[in-house]
Design a protein around this motif. Sequence first.
Motif, PDB file in Angstrom:
ATOM      1  N   GLU A  28       0.982  -1.250  -0.011  1.00 49.83           N
ATOM      2  CA  GLU A  28       0.049   0.075  -0.230  1.00 49.83           C
ATOM      3  C   GLU A  28       0.836   1.303   0.115  1.00 49.83           C
ATOM      4  O   GLU A  28       0.615   2.196  -0.670  1.00 49.83           O
ATOM      5  CB  GLU A  28      -0.946   0.134   1.124  1.00 49.83           C
ATOM      6  N   ALA A  29       1.876   1.356   0.610  1.00 47.94           N
ATOM      7  CA  ALA A  29       2.911   2.431   1.071  1.00 47.94           C
ATOM      8  C   ALA A  29       3.587   2.636  -0.378  1.00 47.94           C
ATOM      9  O   ALA A  29       3.480   4.029  -0.987  1.00 47.94           O
ATOM     10  CB  ALA A  29       3.777   2.331   2.072  1.00 47.94           C
ATOM     11  N   ILE A  30       3.833   1.688  -1.338  1.00 46.89           N
ATOM     12  CA  ILE A  30       4.356   1.976  -2.572  1.00 46.89           C
ATOM     13  C   ILE A  30       3.562   2.269  -3.606  1.00 46.89           C
ATOM     14  O   ILE A  30       3.598   3.323  -4.150  1.00 46.89           O
ATOM     15  CB  ILE A  30       5.146   0.572  -3.114  1.00 46.89           C
ATOM     16  N   ASP A  98       5.320  -0.753  13.105  1.00 46.39           N
ATOM     17  CA  ASP A  98       6.182   0.499  13.547  1.00 46.39           C
ATOM     18  C   ASP A  98       7.297   0.932  12.534  1.00 46.39           C
ATOM     19  O   ASP A  98       7.717   2.074  12.530  1.00 46.39           O
ATOM     20  CB  ASP A  98       6.480   0.429  14.989  1.00 46.39           C
ATOM     21  N   ASP A  99       7.956  -0.067  12.373  1.00 48.89           N
ATOM     22  CA  ASP A  99       9.285   0.203  11.486  1.00 48.89           C
ATOM     23  C   ASP A  99       8.943   0.595   9.923  1.00 48.89           C
ATOM     24  O   ASP A  99       9.421   1.659   9.740  1.00 48.89           O
ATOM     25  CB  ASP A  99      10.056  -1.215  11.408  1.00 48.89           C
ATOM     26  N   LEU A 100       7.817   0.053   9.505  1.00 49.66           N
ATOM     27  CA  LEU A 100       7.261   0.515   8.356  1.00 49.66           C
ATOM     28  C   LEU A 100       6.863   1.834   8.448  1.00 49.66           C
ATOM     29  O   LEU A 100       7.124   2.666   7.692  1.00 49.66           O
ATOM     30  CB  LEU A 100       6.257  -0.253   7.973  1.00 49.66           C
ATOM     31  N   ALA A 101       6.304   2.391   9.743  1.00 50.84           N
ATOM     32  CA  ALA A 101       5.584   3.878   9.866  1.00 50.84           C
ATOM     33  C   ALA A 101       6.824   4.681   9.728  1.00 50.84           C
ATOM     34  O   ALA A 101       6.858   5.717   9.262  1.00 50.84           O
ATOM     35  CB  ALA A 101       4.727   3.829  11.065  1.00 50.84           C
ATOM     36  N   ASP A 105       7.935   7.299   4.756  1.00 50.30           N
ATOM     37  CA  ASP A 105       8.463   8.859   3.930  1.00 50.30           C
ATOM     38  C   ASP A 105       9.703   8.121   3.251  1.00 50.30           C
ATOM     39  O   ASP A 105       9.576   8.664   1.782  1.00 50.30           O
ATOM     40  CB  ASP A 105       8.474   9.834   4.711  1.00 50.30           C
ATOM     41  N   ALA A 106      10.659   7.692   3.794  1.00 48.88           N
ATOM     42  CA  ALA A 106      11.827   7.381   2.803  1.00 48.88           C
ATOM     43  C   ALA A 106      11.630   6.454   1.646  1.00 48.88           C
ATOM     44  O   ALA A 106      12.051   6.500   0.585  1.00 48.88           O
ATOM     45  CB  ALA A 106      12.899   6.639   3.930  1.00 48.88           C
ATOM     46  N   LEU A 107      10.759   5.391   2.001  1.00 48.18           N
ATOM     47  CA  LEU A 107      10.149   4.228   1.044  1.00 48.18           C
ATOM     48  C   LEU A 107       9.605   5.125  -0.035  1.00 48.18           C
ATOM     49  O   LEU A 107       9.834   4.791  -1.465  1.00 48.18           O
ATOM     50  CB  LEU A 107       9.376   3.382   1.551  1.00 48.18           C
TER      51      LEU A 107
END
Length: 121
Positions: A28-30, A98-101, A105-107
Motif C-alpha cells: 500500500e505504501a508503494i 512501527d518500523d514501516l511507519a 516517507d523514505a520508502l
Amino acid sequence: MARHHPEVDDWFDRYENPQRELVLAVREAILDADDRVTEVIKWQAPTFVYKGNIASFYPKTRTHASLMFHRGASLPDPDGLLEGEGDVSRVARFVDADDLAAKRDALQELIRAWITVQDGA
C-alpha cells in the motif's frame, strides 16, 4: 488510492506467511507513493513497475518484509533505507508495522526518485 492488480490480489490470497499483513502494508505504501506505479507478478512475487522494474518482494522471508530494489544502487537514498554493497541492487527491510511507519516517507521518496530518473528529470 492504490491500484491493485487482480493477479497480485490473487497471489496475496494464496500467500501464507507470518509477515503477510506487513507485506500488504508495504504494498500500500508503494502504490500510494505515485499513481503511475503499477504492480505485476514477476519472478513469482509482487513486483512494482514504472518504465521498468522498481522493486520486488522476497516472498519467502518469514521474519520481516524484504523488498529488493532492482537498481537501488543508482537511487539517491539520503535516509539510508537501502542495505547492500552490490553494484546494482539494494534491499529495504521492514521488521514490523512501527518500523514501516518510521520508514514510510523514505520508502515513498525512493519510489518517486525512481520515477524522476526514468522520466529523465
